[in-house]
Motif scaffolding. Structure first.
Motif, PDB file in Angstrom:
ATOM      1  N   ALA A  11       0.827  -1.206   0.000  1.00 31.83           N
ATOM      2  CA  ALA A  11       0.000   0.000   0.000  1.00 31.83           C
ATOM      3  C   ALA A  11       0.862   1.256   0.000  1.00 31.83           C
ATOM      4  O   ALA A  11       0.509   2.273  -0.628  1.00 31.83           O
ATOM      5  N   LEU A  12       1.976   1.238   0.691  1.00 32.75           N
ATOM      6  CA  LEU A  12       2.884   2.391   0.675  1.00 32.75           C
ATOM      7  C   LEU A  12       3.441   2.622  -0.723  1.00 32.75           C
ATOM      8  O   LEU A  12       3.546   3.774  -1.177  1.00 32.75           O
ATOM      9  N   ASP A  13       3.799   1.543  -1.421  1.00 32.77           N
ATOM     10  CA  ASP A  13       4.265   1.704  -2.803  1.00 32.77           C
ATOM     11  C   ASP A  13       3.166   2.234  -3.700  1.00 32.77           C
ATOM     12  O   ASP A  13       3.442   2.980  -4.650  1.00 32.77           O
ATOM     13  N   ALA A  14       1.911   1.863  -3.402  1.00 27.83           N
ATOM     14  CA  ALA A  14       0.778   2.328  -4.206  1.00 27.83           C
ATOM     15  C   ALA A  14       0.248   3.688  -3.757  1.00 27.83           C
ATOM     16  O   ALA A  14      -0.768   4.144  -4.292  1.00 27.83           O
ATOM     17  N   GLN A  15       0.902   4.324  -2.772  1.00 28.38           N
ATOM     18  CA  GLN A  15       0.487   5.627  -2.243  1.00 28.38           C
ATOM     19  C   GLN A  15      -0.896   5.574  -1.592  1.00 28.38           C
ATOM     20  O   GLN A  15      -1.579   6.605  -1.509  1.00 28.38           O
ATOM     21  N   ASP A  16      -1.302   4.391  -1.148  1.00 27.06           N
ATOM     22  CA  ASP A  16      -2.554   4.248  -0.407  1.00 27.06           C
ATOM     23  C   ASP A  16      -2.199   4.336   1.076  1.00 27.06           C
ATOM     24  O   ASP A  16      -2.074   3.335   1.784  1.00 27.06           O
ATOM     25  N   PHE A  17      -2.060   5.586   1.547  1.00 28.83           N
ATOM     26  CA  PHE A  17      -1.525   5.796   2.886  1.00 28.83           C
ATOM     27  C   PHE A  17      -2.480   5.343   3.980  1.00 28.83           C
ATOM     28  O   PHE A  17      -2.041   4.889   5.042  1.00 28.83           O
ATOM     29  N   SER A  18      -3.771   5.491   3.751  1.00 25.58           N
ATOM     30  CA  SER A  18      -4.721   5.083   4.791  1.00 25.58           C
ATOM     31  C   SER A  18      -4.653   3.576   5.031  1.00 25.58           C
ATOM     32  O   SER A  18      -4.614   3.108   6.178  1.00 25.58           O
ATOM     33  N   THR A  19      -4.624   2.796   3.939  1.00 28.37           N
ATOM     34  CA  THR A  19      -4.505   1.336   4.088  1.00 28.37           C
ATOM     35  C   THR A  19      -3.168   0.960   4.703  1.00 28.37           C
ATOM     36  O   THR A  19      -3.083   0.087   5.580  1.00 28.37           O
ATOM     37  N   ALA A  20      -2.106   1.624   4.237  1.00 28.61           N
ATOM     38  CA  ALA A  20      -0.782   1.317   4.769  1.00 28.61           C
ATOM     39  C   ALA A  20      -0.714   1.612   6.261  1.00 28.61           C
ATOM     40  O   ALA A  20      -0.178   0.810   7.042  1.00 28.61           O
ATOM     41  N   ARG A  21      -1.265   2.741   6.688  1.00 24.63           N
ATOM     42  CA  ARG A  21      -1.231   3.097   8.105  1.00 24.63           C
ATOM     43  C   ARG A  21      -2.070   2.129   8.921  1.00 24.63           C
ATOM     44  O   ARG A  21      -1.655   1.694  10.004  1.00 24.63           O
ATOM     45  N   ARG A  22      -3.221   1.775   8.418  1.00 23.84           N
ATOM     46  CA  ARG A  22      -4.090   0.860   9.166  1.00 23.84           C
ATOM     47  C   ARG A  22      -3.438  -0.508   9.349  1.00 23.84           C
ATOM     48  O   ARG A  22      -3.444  -1.081  10.443  1.00 23.84           O
ATOM     49  N   GLU A  23      -2.840  -1.032   8.300  1.00 25.48           N
ATOM     50  CA  GLU A  23      -2.217  -2.355   8.395  1.00 25.48           C
ATOM     51  C   GLU A  23      -0.945  -2.323   9.248  1.00 25.48           C
ATOM     52  O   GLU A  23      -0.657  -3.275   9.990  1.00 25.48           O
ATOM     53  N   ALA A  24      -0.176  -1.235   9.148  1.00 29.22           N
ATOM     54  CA  ALA A  24       1.034  -1.138   9.973  1.00 29.22           C
ATOM     55  C   ALA A  24       0.671  -1.057  11.454  1.00 29.22           C
ATOM     56  O   ALA A  24       1.320  -1.696  12.299  1.00 29.22           O
ATOM     57  N   GLU A  25      -0.347  -0.290  11.788  1.00 30.43           N
ATOM     58  CA  GLU A  25      -0.781  -0.221  13.186  1.00 30.43           C
ATOM     59  C   GLU A  25      -1.336  -1.564  13.660  1.00 30.43           C
ATOM     60  O   GLU A  25      -1.130  -1.956  14.816  1.00 30.43           O
ATOM     61  N   ALA A  26      -2.011  -2.284  12.757  1.00 29.80           N
ATOM     62  CA  ALA A  26      -2.498  -3.617  13.125  1.00 29.80           C
ATOM     63  C   ALA A  26      -1.333  -4.575  13.381  1.00 29.80           C
ATOM     64  O   ALA A  26      -1.374  -5.400  14.301  1.00 29.80           O
ATOM     65  N   ALA A  27      -0.295  -4.460  12.573  1.00 24.63           N
ATOM     66  CA  ALA A  27       0.887  -5.309  12.784  1.00 24.63           C
ATOM     67  C   ALA A  27       1.544  -5.011  14.128  1.00 24.63           C
ATOM     68  O   ALA A  27       2.017  -5.914  14.826  1.00 24.63           O
ATOM     69  N   ILE A  28       1.574  -3.734  14.511  1.00 21.56           N
ATOM     70  CA  ILE A  28       2.156  -3.359  15.802  1.00 21.56           C
ATOM     71  C   ILE A  28       1.331  -3.932  16.944  1.00 21.56           C
ATOM     72  O   ILE A  28       1.882  -4.390  17.952  1.00 21.56           O
ATOM     73  N   ARG A  29       0.018  -3.918  16.792  1.00 22.31           N
ATOM     74  CA  ARG A  29      -0.826  -4.479  17.846  1.00 22.31           C
ATOM     75  C   ARG A  29      -0.620  -5.994  17.988  1.00 22.31           C
ATOM     76  O   ARG A  29      -0.670  -6.528  19.095  1.00 22.31           O
TER      77      ARG A  29
ATOM     78  N   ASP B 284       8.105   5.411   7.850  1.00 21.43           N
ATOM     79  CA  ASP B 284       8.162   5.683   6.409  1.00 21.43           C
ATOM     80  C   ASP B 284       6.816   6.187   5.896  1.00 21.43           C
ATOM     81  O   ASP B 284       6.759   7.094   5.059  1.00 21.43           O
ATOM     82  N   ILE B 285       5.759   5.574   6.384  1.00 20.03           N
ATOM     83  CA  ILE B 285       4.423   6.014   5.961  1.00 20.03           C
ATOM     84  C   ILE B 285       4.161   7.441   6.425  1.00 20.03           C
ATOM     85  O   ILE B 285       3.633   8.280   5.667  1.00 20.03           O
ATOM     86  N   GLU B 286       4.530   7.756   7.655  1.00 18.36           N
ATOM     87  CA  GLU B 286       4.319   9.105   8.188  1.00 18.36           C
ATOM     88  C   GLU B 286       5.124  10.135   7.395  1.00 18.36           C
ATOM     89  O   GLU B 286       4.621  11.221   7.079  1.00 18.36           O
ATOM     90  N   GLU B 287       6.347   9.798   7.072  1.00 17.32           N
ATOM     91  CA  GLU B 287       7.180  10.740   6.324  1.00 17.32           C
ATOM     92  C   GLU B 287       6.667  10.932   4.899  1.00 17.32           C
ATOM     93  O   GLU B 287       6.672  12.048   4.368  1.00 17.32           O
ATOM     94  N   ALA B 288       6.197   9.839   4.277  1.00 14.05           N
ATOM     95  CA  ALA B 288       5.694   9.961   2.911  1.00 14.05           C
ATOM     96  C   ALA B 288       4.363  10.696   2.849  1.00 14.05           C
ATOM     97  O   ALA B 288       4.081  11.417   1.880  1.00 14.05           O
ATOM     98  N   GLU B 289       3.525  10.550   3.873  1.00 18.57           N
ATOM     99  CA  GLU B 289       2.193  11.144   3.832  1.00 18.57           C
ATOM    100  C   GLU B 289       2.181  12.578   4.345  1.00 18.57           C
ATOM    101  O   GLU B 289       1.639  13.477   3.689  1.00 18.57           O
ATOM    102  N   THR B 290       2.767  12.816   5.510  1.00 24.97           N
ATOM    103  CA  THR B 290       2.675  14.139   6.129  1.00 24.97           C
ATOM    104  C   THR B 290       4.009  14.860   6.175  1.00 24.97           C
ATOM    105  O   THR B 290       4.036  16.086   6.237  1.00 24.97           O
ATOM    106  N   GLY B 291       5.117  14.117   6.214  1.00 24.45           N
ATOM    107  CA  GLY B 291       6.415  14.778   6.361  1.00 24.45           C
ATOM    108  C   GLY B 291       6.633  15.363   7.735  1.00 24.45           C
ATOM    109  O   GLY B 291       7.524  16.205   7.903  1.00 24.45           O
TER     110      GLY B 291
END
Length: 533
Positions: free
Chosen positions: A339-357, A370-377
């Protein structure tokens, strides 16, 4: 028991014979030298038996006297041999217990009583006594002398192999093990060392033949043999991937058949199939390995199976893997990367947070950064995530004998042991604490002498009210400047030479989105304070 029964039967038969003669009276006449001798039949039978018995006893006595020198010498020889074996037994027990002095004493005693060419164990006891005394050179010479005796050759090779292992000479150890394996393939230590040597040389076919020999001689179980074959075939496929793709494909597919849950074998087989444009079969192999145990290498190869696919296609393939293994951290990480490669930041963030949980580890926080830097900087949040990544447990990796490798290898680079690498989290090692005061000596802090005219009272700290006008604040600042006492040369001279510098006041806590100060400027402010960023 049978002899006793035969003896009783003979005695019983003689008794019956004499009884039969006693029931039938008769006379026996003997004419000898003109004289007639008349006796009863019973007396004649007893006389004949007595004469036969006397002749037999006389013959036994004569034979015993004739053989008495040999019998006496044999008695003393047997007695000497028994004493020698008793000394040998005691010496072997002493060698096993680590009593070098007693072992050496019994070795000399056994050598005097028993010939060494008749009992090879004397050589072994002498070598063991030399090892206990620290005479390794003498022990090696004794083991080398054993090589000339066919009965002791394997024992000599074993001793030389252990000595080479002790000295760390791996080449010599493998040489002796190879000679022993040729003579006796059933020896486990020789086969294992030879297998390590063949693996180090990259002789995969020779190693496979040796594993088959171990399996045929039942040195290892069938499952262990299949596992070893899978490891060796995977290594062979990796070595032939560029030079002989067809042979690499055959070896990798066989390795995957022997160990379907072995991720490197699945990756090697799928890679060989993808090179020959057989995407469907390669994907099935990866899907089966993923269902058994999710692995990032399997996910990476599966999502990039077709190089020409768009990023959205790779994201869909990652989601397909997630459907096969739900509620797994590796599945969520795979989808988040795609999802990060596809610039789908919402999906990438949701799945990364799920992995952390599901599995709080370093890689998940780095991916979220990486997702935070690519989306918001937002550098503040990025730094916050990076600091969490530093404190989080490490990601699984290929680990063997304390060595962490990014790629799988068939043998350990330290010991050469086959199939040593395991996919697990590396062992955490705690380093020395920074700025720790536990090890500081409990001594009084150096006191800086006061100035010539110290103030009698401490001035209370005034809190600046943000609601007050700027002019009032500037006046207060001016009034504070009036009370500042200039530092003179006498004050500097009064400071002890071993006095420590005073730490600067702690800075105000930064907000998460505060980018912070310049690193060079911060280093000048507090050179002794450790900072991560």
């Amino acid at each position: 028991m049978i002899r006793i029964l035969v003896f009783l039967a003979v005695v019983f038969a003689l008794g019956l014979g004499f009884a039969w003669l006693a029931d039938r009276p008769g006379d026996m006449v003997v004419t000898f030298n003109g004289y007639h001798y008349k006796i009863s039949l019973m007396v004649a039978a007893v006389a004949v038996v007595a004469v036969v018995a006397a002749v037999m006893i006389l013959w036994w006595l004569l034979k015993s006297l004739w053989n008495s020198p040999y019998t006496i010498s044999r008695y003393f020889r047997v007695r000497r041999r028994d004493r020698g074996y008793q000394a040998l037994s005691t010496g072997m027990i002493a060698a096993g217990a680590g009593d070098g002095a007693l072992a050496r004493k019994k070795t000399k005693e056994a050598a005097k009583l028993i010939r060494s060419d008749q009992e090879p164990l004397i050589h072994l006891l002498e070598a063991q006594a030399s090892l206990l005394e620290g005479d390794h050179e003498g022990a090696r010479q004794k083991f080398e002398s054993m090589l000339d005796d066919p009965e002791m050759r394997l024992l000599g090779l074993r001793g030389l192999y252990l000595e080479a292992e002790r000295l760390g000479d791996r080449n010599a150890a493998r040489h002796y093990a190879g000679r022993a394996a040729v003579m006796a393939p059933q020896l486990a230590w020789a086969a294992e060392s030879t297998l390590e040597e063949l693996t180090a040389r990259g002789d995969w076919d020779g190693a496979l033949k040796l594993v088959d020999a171990q399996k045929s001689t039942r040195q290892i179980e069938r499952d262990a043999a299949n596992r070893r074959r899978a490891v060796l075939l995977t290594a062979k496929a990796q070595a032939l991937a560029d030079s002989d793709p067809a042979a690499a494909r055959t070896a990798a597919i066989e390795a995957n058949r022997l160990a379907p849950n072995f991720a490197p074998a699945a990756v090697a087989a799928a890679t060989a199939l993808f090179k020959q444009n057989d995407v469907r079969k390669g994907s099935k192999i990866l899907e089966a390995a993923w269902k058994a145990e999710p692995h990032p290498e399997v996910a990476e190869l599966y999502t990039h199976a077709r190089p020409g696919d768009a990023v959205l296609d790779r994201l869909n393939r990652a989601k397909k893997l997630q459907e096969m293994k739900k509620n797994h951290a590796e599945s969520s990480m795979t989808v988040a990367r795609a999802a990060l490669d596809a610039q789908d930041f919402s999906t990438a963030r949701r799945e990364a947070e799920a992995a952390i949980r599901m599995d709080r580890r370093e890689g998940a926080y780095l991916l979220l950064a990486d997702i935070e830097e690519a989306e918001t900087g937002d550098q503040g949040k990025v730094r916050q995530l990076l600091s969490r990544a530093v404190r989080a447990p490490r990601d699984p990796a290929w680990v063997a004998d304390g060595v962490v490798s990014e790629r799988w290898a068939p043998a350990s680079p330290i010991t050469g042991r086959l199939d040593a690498f395991e996919w697990r989290a590396p062992m955490e090692r705690l380093g020395q604490l920074i700025d720790s005061q536990d090890d500081a000596p409990a001594s009084a802090a150096p006191v800086i002498e006061a100035l010539a005219k110290p103030t009698s009272e401490k001035r209370p700290v005034e809190v600046i009210d943000e609601t007050r006008p700027a002019e009032t604040a500037s006046k207060d600042a001016g009034s504070h400047e009036d009370h500042v006492r200039p530092i003179t040369a006498a004050a500097f001279a009064a400071v002890p030479t071993d006095a420590e510098g005073v730490e600067p006041a702690e800075e105000l806590a930064r907000l998460p989105d505060d980018p912070g100060v310049d690193p060079d400027e911060e280093a000048e402010k507090s050179p002794r304070r450790f900072r991560l960023f």
